[in-house]
Design an enzyme around this catalytic site. Structure first.
Site, short mmCIF file in Angstrom:
data_model
loop_
_atom_site.label_atom_id
_atom_site.label_comp_id
_atom_site.label_asym_id
_atom_site.label_seq_id
_atom_site.Cartn_x
_atom_site.Cartn_y
_atom_site.Cartn_z
N THR A 1 7.95 4.46 4.97
CA THR A 1 7.61 4.83 6.36
C THR A 1 8.12 3.79 7.37
O THR A 1 8.51 4.15 8.48
CB THR A 1 6.08 5.01 6.51
OG1 THR A 1 5.67 6.08 5.65
CG2 THR A 1 5.69 5.38 7.93
N ILE B 1 5.84 10.19 2.42
CA ILE B 1 7.01 9.38 2.80
C ILE B 1 6.83 7.99 2.19
O ILE B 1 5.90 7.27 2.55
CB ILE B 1 7.16 9.21 4.33
CG1 ILE B 1 7.24 10.58 5.03
CG2 ILE B 1 8.42 8.40 4.65
CD1 ILE B 1 7.36 10.49 6.55
N ASP B 2 7.66 7.64 1.25
CA ASP B 2 7.68 6.26 0.76
C ASP B 2 8.83 5.57 1.48
O ASP B 2 9.99 5.96 1.32
CB ASP B 2 7.89 6.23 -0.77
CG ASP B 2 7.74 4.82 -1.29
OD1 ASP B 2 6.71 4.17 -0.98
OD2 ASP B 2 8.66 4.34 -1.99
N ASP C 1 3.22 5.16 -4.97
CA ASP C 1 4.58 4.61 -4.85
C ASP C 1 5.34 4.69 -6.18
O ASP C 1 6.56 4.78 -6.19
CB ASP C 1 4.52 3.14 -4.43
CG ASP C 1 3.81 2.93 -3.11
OD1 ASP C 1 4.06 3.70 -2.17
OD2 ASP C 1 3.00 1.97 -3.02
N ASP D 1 3.14 10.78 -2.49
CA ASP D 1 3.48 9.94 -1.35
C ASP D 1 4.42 10.76 -0.47
O ASP D 1 5.56 10.99 -0.83
CB ASP D 1 4.17 8.65 -1.83
CG ASP D 1 4.28 7.62 -0.73
OD1 ASP D 1 4.17 8.00 0.45
OD2 ASP D 1 4.50 6.43 -1.04
N GLU E 1 -1.66 9.84 -0.67
CA GLU E 1 -1.79 8.63 0.15
C GLU E 1 -2.59 8.85 1.43
O GLU E 1 -3.51 8.08 1.72
CB GLU E 1 -0.40 8.08 0.53
CG GLU E 1 -0.51 6.87 1.45
CD GLU E 1 0.80 6.18 1.74
OE1 GLU E 1 1.87 6.73 1.45
OE2 GLU E 1 0.73 5.03 2.26
MG MG Z 1 4.73 4.42 -0.40
MG MG Z 2 3.82 6.75 2.21
#
Ligand code: MG
Ligand code: MG
Length: 270
Positions: A90, A87-88, A213, A85, A68
């Protein structure tokens, strides 16, 4: 026995978790910024991603990376490609609200081979390898057996950038409010997919998501007996920005209602 690929994903996620936890405990250093409207980024996103990529490239120097914060979306080749990802969720993280995940997948020949989602706050490790089943903290998981939508609990995310479909989406919520036991909006799509895989929710739908994601969570659902597709019941969900997932019965229900309620022009990205 876990493959070296999954073991590497675990090690990478552990490193990311250390970064995320450090910033969670030192919030004045977070430096929250905006990539575009309502699309947050913090120092933790970039540094966690760096750690993940470092672990992966030292174990598998030939593999490709789609991440990402550093590559953005690039087309998949047949090469082994890691989809990351850091941090999914954020927005949750930046506000100090629990529910955010590290999501790491490895695809090969344009198919998911390994998926790992770590929900950091509860230290929940969801893992799957193709044809080997799905696990939560090492224990096998299955999608729910819920067959009647009146008994189902759904998960989703709200649009936060692309607002063209908002009215149609609200019509859809009206239907689900009448016909299901509820709709939850945790704030991390990777986590939503794992909720379905573990049988805690029965179905999930969303639009506007990116490949990172959904790349890992979707394999975890499939390996727990669930179904993943796009809004035309096709396979264009990794880059197609429209996804449905569920146990087989609730997947079918979601597909039917989405196709009834959402105008045809919105069913696939133009
Ligand atoms: Mg995400
Ligand atoms: Mg993210």
């Amino acid at each position: 026995m876990e493959s070296k690929t999954l073991q590497t994903a675990r090690l990478a996620a552990q490193k990311a978790k250390e970064v995320i936890t450090y910033y969670d405990q030192n919030r004045t250093l977070l430096d929250v910024g905006l990539k575009r409207k309502n699309d947050l980024i913090t120092r933790a996103d970039g540094e966690a991603e760096e750690q993940i990529i470092k672990v992966i490239t030292s174990a598998f120097p030939e593999d490709s990376i789609l991440a990402e914060e550093s590559t953005g979306e690039i087309a998949l080749t047949d090469n082994r490609t890691w989809i990351i990802d850091p941090i999914d969720g954020t927005t949750n993280f930046a506000h100090g609200l629990p529910v955010y995940c590290v999501s790491i997948a490895m695809w090969e020949n344009k198919k998911p081979k390994v998926g790992l989602v770590l929900e950091v706050n509860r230290d929940e490790w969801y893992t799957a390898e193709a044809e080997k089943g799905a696990f939560l903290n090492g224990k096998p998981i299955r999608v729910s057996g819920c067959e009647h939508h009146q008994e189902s609990l759904l998960a989703t995310g709200f649009p936060y950038r692309d607002m063209e479909m908002v009215d149609a989406y609200l019509d859809l919520f009206k239907v689900f409010m009448h016909e299901t036991q509820g709709v939850r909006r945790p704030g991390s799509a990777a986590f939503d997919l794992c909720l379905v895989a573990a049988g805690r929710c029965d179905g999930f739908f969303e639009y506007g998501l990116s490949a990172w994601d959904v790349a890992a969570g979707s394999l975890i659902i499939r390996e727990s007996g669930g179904v993943v597709g796009d809004w035309l019941d096709g396979e264009n969900w990794l880059f197609g920005r429209r996804i449905i997932a569920g146990n087989p019965a609730i997947y079918k229900y979601l597909l039917e209602r989405i196709q009834q309620v959402i105008p045809e022009k919105f069913l696939e990205e133009k």
